[in-house]
Design a protein around this motif. Sequence first.
Motif, short mmCIF file in Angstrom:
data_model
loop_
_atom_site.label_atom_id
_atom_site.label_comp_id
_atom_site.label_asym_id
_atom_site.label_seq_id
_atom_site.Cartn_x
_atom_site.Cartn_y
_atom_site.Cartn_z
N ARG A 97 0.84 -1.21 0.00
CA ARG A 97 0.00 0.00 0.00
C ARG A 97 0.87 1.26 0.00
O ARG A 97 0.67 2.17 -0.79
CB ARG A 97 -0.93 0.00 1.21
N ASN A 98 1.87 1.30 0.89
CA ASN A 98 2.77 2.45 0.95
C ASN A 98 3.62 2.55 -0.31
O ASN A 98 3.90 3.65 -0.79
CB ASN A 98 3.69 2.35 2.17
N TRP A 99 4.03 1.41 -0.84
CA TRP A 99 4.85 1.37 -2.04
C TRP A 99 4.14 2.03 -3.21
O TRP A 99 4.74 2.80 -3.95
CB TRP A 99 5.22 -0.08 -2.34
N PHE A 100 2.84 1.75 -3.37
CA PHE A 100 2.08 2.39 -4.44
C PHE A 100 2.09 3.91 -4.27
O PHE A 100 2.26 4.64 -5.23
CB PHE A 100 0.62 1.91 -4.45
N HIS A 101 1.92 4.34 -3.07
CA HIS A 101 1.83 5.78 -2.79
C HIS A 101 3.18 6.48 -2.90
O HIS A 101 3.28 7.59 -3.44
CB HIS A 101 1.23 6.00 -1.40
N ASP A 102 4.23 5.84 -2.40
CA ASP A 102 5.53 6.50 -2.27
C ASP A 102 6.56 6.17 -3.35
O ASP A 102 7.48 6.95 -3.57
CB ASP A 102 6.17 6.15 -0.92
N THR A 103 6.45 5.01 -4.01
CA THR A 103 7.57 4.53 -4.81
C THR A 103 7.24 4.22 -6.26
O THR A 103 8.02 4.54 -7.15
CB THR A 103 8.18 3.27 -4.15
N LEU A 104 6.13 3.55 -6.54
CA LEU A 104 5.86 3.08 -7.90
C LEU A 104 5.70 4.25 -8.86
O LEU A 104 4.84 5.10 -8.67
CB LEU A 104 4.60 2.20 -7.95
N PRO A 105 6.52 4.29 -9.90
CA PRO A 105 6.40 5.38 -10.87
C PRO A 105 5.15 5.19 -11.75
O PRO A 105 4.72 4.07 -12.00
CB PRO A 105 7.68 5.26 -11.70
N LYS A 106 4.60 6.29 -12.21
CA LYS A 106 3.47 6.25 -13.14
C LYS A 106 3.94 5.64 -14.45
O LYS A 106 5.06 5.88 -14.89
CB LYS A 106 2.94 7.65 -13.42
N ALA A 107 3.08 4.84 -15.04
CA ALA A 107 3.37 4.26 -16.35
C ALA A 107 2.65 5.07 -17.41
O ALA A 107 1.66 5.74 -17.11
CB ALA A 107 2.89 2.81 -16.40
N HIS A 108 3.13 5.02 -18.61
CA HIS A 108 2.41 5.64 -19.71
C HIS A 108 1.31 4.67 -20.09
O HIS A 108 1.58 3.52 -20.44
CB HIS A 108 3.35 5.91 -20.89
N THR A 109 0.06 5.09 -19.99
CA THR A 109 -1.09 4.23 -20.21
C THR A 109 -0.94 3.41 -21.49
O THR A 109 -0.60 3.93 -22.54
CB THR A 109 -2.39 5.07 -20.27
N GLY A 110 -1.19 2.10 -21.33
CA GLY A 110 -1.15 1.20 -22.46
C GLY A 110 0.23 0.69 -22.84
O GLY A 110 0.35 -0.13 -23.74
N THR A 111 1.28 1.17 -22.19
CA THR A 111 2.62 0.74 -22.55
C THR A 111 3.23 -0.22 -21.54
O THR A 111 4.26 -0.81 -21.81
CB THR A 111 3.57 1.94 -22.72
N HIS A 112 2.61 -0.38 -20.39
CA HIS A 112 3.14 -1.26 -19.35
C HIS A 112 2.06 -2.25 -18.91
O HIS A 112 0.97 -1.85 -18.53
CB HIS A 112 3.62 -0.45 -18.14
N SER A 113 2.40 -3.53 -18.96
CA SER A 113 1.47 -4.58 -18.56
C SER A 113 1.68 -4.94 -17.10
O SER A 113 2.79 -4.85 -16.58
CB SER A 113 1.70 -5.83 -19.43
N ALA A 114 0.59 -5.37 -16.45
CA ALA A 114 0.67 -5.71 -15.03
C ALA A 114 -0.35 -6.78 -14.68
O ALA A 114 -1.31 -7.03 -15.42
CB ALA A 114 0.44 -4.47 -14.18
#
Length: 178
Positions: A97-114
Amino acid sequence: MIVYESLFGNTREIADAIGEGVKETHPDAEVECVAVVDALPERIGPTDLLVVGGPTHMRGMSTGMSRKMGLKAEKQEAENRERPFTPEEGAEGPGVRNWFHDTLPKAHTGTHSAAAFDTRADMRLAGAAANGIARRLRGQGYELVAEPAGFVIEGTEGPLRAGERDRAKAWGAALQVA
């Protein structure tokens, strides 16, 4: 890249199985399982597929408070039974939860799969963390390539239910790598 949060080892074990499944289907893929405390932005950036997972606490993603409560309860139980307790490395640090808020960089929509997964107890109203993880991945611009998956543990701290490791490996093998 498979990023996971694990307190007692169950979620790490599922992450490893997912990685084995991806490698089975895509033998040339470089697969790395990384604890959330080590999942720094520079490690996440160049990945073709980001898989994120964590344990289910209080019907959703863990919080700092739920992790502390879980670790404290396990330490007390271990003392009462006089058995050793060693939490997962990084268990006392920040969670997904904290990682999403503090660390994960934004992806360019449609260019990164998850893809998103969790571990959860098989009990009424236990909830699931995978849906919240998936929602946050989409919010960061990632495109989901699979429905969020949950893998069952026995009780509240494990071990994994029989067959769940194999199911996780099969889920990983079915993931579409860009």
